[in-house]
Design a protein around this motif. Structure first.
Motif: not given
Lengths: 142, 142
Positions: A16-24, A27-29, B1-2
């Motif tokens: 999840i830690a790496e995925s959160v970095t990816f999504w932020r 993907m701009g979350a 990008m958001e």
């Protein structure tokens, strides 16, 4: 029963830690909720908001997690399930059962604190499907 | 990008006709759009509305379709991709390229009539990802 909101899509991840970095960062979350453990389900969970829905990142808590097999086949993670809201979980369960779509186990409390059950991909066009009672406060992200 | 709207989730199926029956009769879908062919992509497409997003049912047009391999592995169908909206497809493409996430082929017109491109699952946490420019009329389901 009428098709409800697409509450979230469940995405399995080894981290999840790496995925959160990816999504932020990719993907701009901008709205990432706190991750938390669901030890009864063997998973750690983290919701990422989109403007109209959510991504549920799910990571196995240990090797006995139901996610372990999925990640063995998909080491980088991948699409795991989709979740639709219903107004009344018991009515929904009865409706699926009447169609011979038998929920996987009993109805239980899900990651949003409302009752949920899962339906097997073999009964659902190959899609592991979560049915979730809408939060009573009417919040989009209960 | 958001991070933009989750425009749709793409679900592969061996038969749109059978899937539409499933989504109507089992899932309670009330708004199913007309199916149409996208011969350049080798697929037939049908959108099913949820209150906040859409399901894109995709069926191979023939054995040379890019979906044929997916359905060989998943004969009943299954989760194929997810699609997020962006305000400007060229800006989004540049942003992904700058992160070494190289789009699969050139930007083209997608099923909603706006420019799209796809990103490879290996770059996207195992998730085949479509990036779509939002419809200019601001319609949720353009």
């Amino acid at each position: 029963m009428e098709l409800g909101r697409l509450n979230h899509i469940g995405v399995a991840t080894p981290s999840i830690a790496e995925s959160v970095t990816f999504w932020r960062e990719v993907m701009g979350a901008t709205h990432v909720h706190e991750a938390f453990d669901m030890p009864e389900q063997g998973v750690r969970v983290c919701f990422v908001d989109t403007p109209n829905s959510q991504i549920e990142l799910i990571e196995p808590l240990d090797d006995t997690s139901p996610l372990t097999g999925f990640l063995a086949k998909n080491p980088a993670g991948g699409q795991h399930h989709v979740c639709f809201e219903v107004p009344d979980i018991n009515a929904a369960r009865s409706a699926f059962e009447a169609l011979d779509k038998l929920p996987l186990g009993p109805t239980r409390i899900g990651a949003h604190g409302t009752p949920i059950f899962f339906l097997h991909p073999r009964d659902m066009g190959g899609v592991l499907t979560e049915i979730m009672e809408s939060p009573k406060d009417g919040a989009a992200h209960g």
